[in-house]
Design a protein around this motif. Structure first.
Motif, mmCIF file in Angstrom:
data_model
loop_
_atom_site.group_PDB
_atom_site.id
_atom_site.type_symbol
_atom_site.label_atom_id
_atom_site.label_comp_id
_atom_site.label_asym_id
_atom_site.label_seq_id
_atom_site.Cartn_x
_atom_site.Cartn_y
_atom_site.Cartn_z
ATOM 1 N N PRO A 1 -5.166 -6.273 -12.293
ATOM 2 C CA PRO A 1 -5.876 -6.788 -11.478
ATOM 3 C C PRO A 1 -5.041 -7.035 -10.373
ATOM 4 C CG PRO A 1 -6.386 -8.715 -13.356
ATOM 5 C CD PRO A 1 -5.336 -7.227 -13.838
ATOM 6 N N ARG A 2 -5.298 -7.679 -9.251
ATOM 7 C CA ARG A 2 -4.190 -8.106 -8.465
ATOM 8 C C ARG A 2 -4.872 -9.521 -8.416
ATOM 9 N NH1 ARG A 2 -4.840 -4.913 -3.208
ATOM 10 N NH2 ARG A 2 -3.361 -3.531 -4.769
ATOM 11 N N GLN B 1 -9.596 -12.049 -7.224
ATOM 12 C CA GLN B 1 -8.672 -11.143 -8.131
ATOM 13 C C GLN B 1 -9.709 -10.195 -7.751
ATOM 14 O OE1 GLN B 1 -7.576 -12.394 -12.081
ATOM 15 N NE2 GLN B 1 -8.625 -10.566 -13.003
ATOM 16 N N LYS B 2 -8.741 -9.493 -7.304
ATOM 17 C CA LYS B 2 -10.256 -7.550 -7.623
ATOM 18 C C LYS B 2 -9.157 -6.652 -8.278
ATOM 19 C CE LYS B 2 -12.532 -6.765 -5.419
ATOM 20 N NZ LYS B 2 -13.782 -6.390 -4.806
ATOM 21 N N TYR C 1 -4.736 -13.268 -5.505
ATOM 22 C CA TYR C 1 -4.454 -13.482 -4.574
ATOM 23 C C TYR C 1 -4.498 -14.786 -4.391
ATOM 24 C CZ TYR C 1 -6.799 -8.863 -3.242
ATOM 25 O OH TYR C 1 -6.940 -7.854 -2.966
ATOM 26 N N ARG D 1 0.601 -12.050 -3.174
ATOM 27 C CA ARG D 1 -0.292 -11.460 -3.770
ATOM 28 C C ARG D 1 0.006 -10.374 -4.963
ATOM 29 N NH1 ARG D 1 -2.267 -7.122 0.425
ATOM 30 N NH2 ARG D 1 -0.016 -7.459 0.594
ATOM 31 N N VAL E 1 -8.022 -3.693 -9.038
ATOM 32 C CA VAL E 1 -7.261 -2.510 -8.406
ATOM 33 C C VAL E 1 -7.926 -0.774 -8.979
ATOM 34 C CG1 VAL E 1 -4.921 -1.468 -6.961
ATOM 35 C CG2 VAL E 1 -5.519 -3.972 -8.284
ATOM 36 N N LYS E 2 -7.662 -0.026 -7.564
ATOM 37 C CA LYS E 2 -8.008 1.636 -7.788
ATOM 38 C C LYS E 2 -7.389 2.206 -9.037
ATOM 39 C CE LYS E 2 -10.049 5.399 -6.008
ATOM 40 N NZ LYS E 2 -10.333 6.281 -4.764
ATOM 41 N N SER F 1 -5.942 1.105 -10.939
ATOM 42 C CA SER F 1 -4.907 1.002 -12.478
ATOM 43 C C SER F 1 -5.291 -0.471 -12.923
ATOM 44 C CB SER F 1 -4.243 -0.245 -11.417
ATOM 45 O OG SER F 1 -3.368 -1.305 -11.803
ATOM 46 N N SER G 1 0.600 -0.294 -12.769
ATOM 47 C CA SER G 1 -0.116 0.639 -13.349
ATOM 48 C C SER G 1 0.712 1.084 -14.857
ATOM 49 C CB SER G 1 -1.162 1.124 -12.929
ATOM 50 O OG SER G 1 -0.701 2.020 -12.303
ATOM 51 N N SER H 1 0.778 -1.479 -0.021
ATOM 52 C CA SER H 1 0.094 -0.339 -0.370
ATOM 53 C C SER H 1 0.307 1.108 0.197
ATOM 54 C CB SER H 1 -1.203 0.271 1.032
ATOM 55 O OG SER H 1 -1.857 -1.223 1.504
ATOM 56 N N GLU I 1 0.406 -8.432 -7.834
ATOM 57 C CA GLU I 1 -0.863 -7.588 -9.143
ATOM 58 C C GLU I 1 0.778 -6.884 -9.806
ATOM 59 O OE1 GLU I 1 -0.924 -4.618 -5.959
ATOM 60 O OE2 GLU I 1 -0.887 -3.429 -7.117
#
Length: 392
Positions: free
Chosen positions: A235-236, A226-227, A238, A251, A229-230, A232, A256, A57, A253
DNA sequence: CGTCTTTGACCTGCGC
DNA sequence: GCGCAGGTCAAAGACG
């Protein structure tokens, strides 16, 4: 709609990975013929070792003009006494005691601080996997180590000597990282709470320059999510270690800003040794040839042999210096590089410093870096240095 | 058939 | 309390 497009783009990119593999082989092959370590190739091998409080983060929250807050891609001349290659020339003890004025010092090596959260490494991997063709089994592809800890690639030359690309190690002092976090506008109390929370999690983040998202580190991972990413397009993903009772997660990712960079964050520690059946290559795990720093991996398959020190040092106490990467690349008899797993990334707790005292000198004295870097590179570096000294 | 990926739903924590 | 984003679950499908 936009999301769909992005995902499609991502999938398309993954499909191209295989093709890029061939290009990579070409690049590597050419580079192995260049003995001048000072040559800067298109492939920068760098390792970023950030403070232990660095986490994913904090990295991506950093205002960016560049993908990451640090100069990951500084162009360092090989003449730089602090170059990564120079580090390779030092043995493990030197790493531990180094206290010169260099911009990096292994005194500050974050692994020494275990009250941490995330240690950040940056490695630049071959932009593609080894030259495994589609004709080869898919298992080969999946097993091909392309992770920071397990980079493997085919080479047409057994001498393979040098990857002449630059390799730098930059150590971000833990205090620097802490200070950066403290400079945050968030209330101090909250920051403290966050840090306390972070401290509960042992994380290692690896920045890897690679086209491949899911870097194969030798362990078996199961993707559980999988999510998006804001901010970006990528995706990220897991992943969780599939070994029963092992709660290690990672994780993955992609940056971007620099899609060539993949960030892999390992969380927690493996509760098991190296996978006994890394994608079906158990046979290689116990190959006696490992004793000689080489494996008998066939040219048609990439396997993840068990490091020699793992064979004999199963229950060594945890050693911070060995905590990073247990992977060591070796060249097989057919010139294929074979990677070992990332036990260090996963923090196995094997004491490499006590292992391998009689053979595999390339493994023995390079501490953390020996895990991060292919032994081939180290060996080449040493050889090159010898040559340099001879010429002086 | 076993393993792995995909993906929407759900949960949780945090900031406002 | 609400909304958002990150993280996880789990069913369904793909793949070898």
């Amino acid at each position: 709609m936009e999301k769909k497009i992005k995902e499609d783009h991502h999938q398309e990119q993954q499909k191209e990975e295989l093709n890029s593999t061939k290009n990579m082989e070409t690049t590597i092959s050419s580079s192995t013929h260049m003995m001048n370590l000072g040559t800067i190739s298109d492939h920068h091998h760098q390792i970023e070792v950030a403070g232990s409080n660095m986490n994913l983060s904090s990295i991506f929250d950093t205002p960016i003009s560049s993908p990451f807050p640090y100069s990951y891609f500084e162009d360092h001349s090989s003449n730089n006494p602090n170059s990564f290659l120079d580090l390779l020339r030092q043995d493990q003890h030197q790493f531990a005691s180094s206290s010169n004025s260099s911009s990096f010092s292994f005194d500050a090596f974050p692994l020494q601080n275990n009250n941490n959260n995330t240690n950040l490494f940056f490695t630049d991997l071959p932009l593609s996997q080894p030259s495994t063709t589609k004709a080869e089994s898919s298992e080969v592809v999946s097993t091909t180590p392309t992770s920071p800890n397990s980079t493997s690639f085919s080479s047409s030359s057994n001498e393979a000597a040098n990857d002449t690309t630059n390799k730098e190690v930059i150590v971000k002092d833990q205090e620097d990282v802490d200070q950066q976090e403290q400079k945050s506008t968030k209330p101090q109390l909250k920051a403290k709470t966050k840090q306390q929370k972070k401290a509960r999690e042992a994380r290692f983040a690896f920045l890897t320059k690679s086209d491949i998202d899911n870097l194969d580190d030798g362990y078996r991972w199961r993707k559980y999510g999988q999510k998006a990413v804001k901010n970006s397009p990528y995706p990220r993903s897991y992943y969780r270690c599939t070994t029963v009772g092992c709660g290690v997660k990672k994780r993955v990712e992609r940056s971007s800003d620099d899609p060539s960079i993949v960030m892999t964050t390992y969380e927690d520690q493996h509760t098991h040794p190296f996978p006994m059946t890394p994608r079906g290559h158990i046979g290689m795990l116990t190959s006696p040839n490992l004793e000689h720093g080489a494996t008998t991996a066939s040219s048609s398959s990439f396997s993840i042999p068990r490091p020699r020190y793992l064979l004999s040092q199963h229950h060594q106490p945890y050693n911070m210096y060995n905590n990073s990467l247990s992977m060591v690349n070796r060249s097989s008899s057919d010139g294929t590089f074979v990677n070992l797993g990332p036990s260090s990334f996963s923090r196995f707790g094997y004491d490499m410093s006590q292992a391998s005292t009689s053979t595999t000198s390339t493994i023995r004295d390079h501490g953390l870096l020996q895990d991060i870097l292919p032994s081939q590179i180290r060996s080449d570096t040493i050889n090159t240095r010898t040559n340099e000294q001879d010429t002086q």
